[in-house]
Write an enzyme that holds these catalytic residues in place. Structure first.
Site, PDB file in Angstrom:
ATOM      1  N   LYS A  98      31.223  32.338  41.563  1.00 48.28           N
ATOM      2  CA  LYS A  98      32.414  32.217  41.225  1.00 48.28           C
ATOM      3  C   LYS A  98      33.269  31.754  42.195  1.00 48.28           C
ATOM      4  O   LYS A  98      33.424  32.279  43.053  1.00 48.28           O
ATOM      5  CB  LYS A  98      32.773  33.770  40.726  1.00 48.28           C
TER       6      LYS A  98
HETATM    7  O1  G3P Z   1      37.096  38.674  35.676  1.00 48.18           O
HETATM    8  C1  G3P Z   1      37.690  37.599  35.397  1.00 48.18           C
HETATM    9  C2  G3P Z   1      38.894  38.015  34.471  1.00 48.18           C
HETATM   10  O2  G3P Z   1      38.137  38.615  33.287  1.00 48.18           O
HETATM   11  C3  G3P Z   1      39.764  39.149  34.813  1.00 48.18           C
HETATM   12  O3  G3P Z   1      40.693  39.359  33.907  1.00 48.18           O
HETATM   13  O4  G3P Z   1      43.032  39.421  33.811  1.00 48.18           O
HETATM   14  O5  G3P Z   1      41.743  41.613  33.056  1.00 48.18           O
HETATM   15  O6  G3P Z   1      41.991  40.725  35.562  1.00 48.18           O
HETATM   16  P1  G3P Z   1      41.864  40.414  34.028  1.00 48.18           P
END
Ligand code: G3P
Length: 218
Positions: A83
């Protein structure tokens, strides 16, 4: 569309591995930090439970160091996907890794332009963040529209890079991802559990069970 789980929590990963419908895992530095353990240790354990793409995010910010870090993770297991943040250094890194046939997931994507540039660099996946875009625009569909636009652009140019709908906050985001044509939705454990439920399902089953009870008691 494939369903991945968005977590580094081994208990949640172990549980959903038994569901038979989760085909990959995405992690990020925040999710790893929540576990209070090192990335290598956590990713190694995840590979034992889920046999599919497992995203491990680089910590470095300069391409040369990102590439070196990426090779370390890629050597751990064939399922590892590197990633990489959507930055210029991340694009350079993605280009180098794609030449070495190392799979990449370009993350923190918030525009069609970013998604297209990541695809040009040879990204295996791009991760548009639905929830954070909705939060930033105070809407419930900015993320949805972004997914639709990326899907439209990628199909127009016959681009093979896969779209992972990310930053999913609730079942509606998952459904928007399905309707927008995302290749994958990466979903937090609790949202996956919520997606299983519907009040009318519960109500209907109770009615069926009550009818069965009455019938067997005759
Ligand atoms: O892991 C990537 C993404 O899904 C993170 O989303 O905004 O919930 O931190 P968030």
């Amino acid at each position: 569309m494939k369903l991945f789980i968005d977590t580094a929590n081994l208990a949640a990963i172990r549980e959903v591995s038994g569901w038979g419908i989760i085909e990959g895992v995405t992690t990020n530095p925040s999710l790893i930090a929540l576990e209070g353990r090192g990335l290598v240790e956590v990713i190694n354990e995840i590979t034992k439970w889920i046999h599919g793409p497992i995203s491990a995010e680089v910590k470095e910010d300069v391409a040369e160091a990102m590439v070196e870090e990426a090779f370390t993770y890629a050597r751990m297991h064939p399922d590892i996907v590197i990633k990489v943040p959507m930055t210029l250094e991340g694009i350079k890194t993605t280009k180098i890794l794609s030449k070495h046939h190392i799979k990449t997931n370009v993350t923190l994507v918030f525009s069609v332009a970013q998604a297209m540039m990541a695809a040009k660099a040879g990204a295996t996946y791009v991760s548009p963040f639905m929830g954070r875009l909705d939060d930033a625009t105070n809407t419930q569909d900015a993320g949805y529209r972004l997914l639709e636009d990326i899907r439209y652009a990628f199909d127009m140019y016959d681009i093979e890079t896969q779209i992972i709908a990310a930053s999913i906050r609730h079942p509606m985001h998952a459904e928007q991802a399905m309707l927008a044509g995302a290749d994958v939705a990466t979903i937090p454990y609790q949202v996956l559990c919520d997606m299983l439920e519907h009040p009318l399902t519960k109500k209907g089953l109770a009615i069926f069970r009550e009818a069965q009870e009455k019938n067997t008691s005759k």
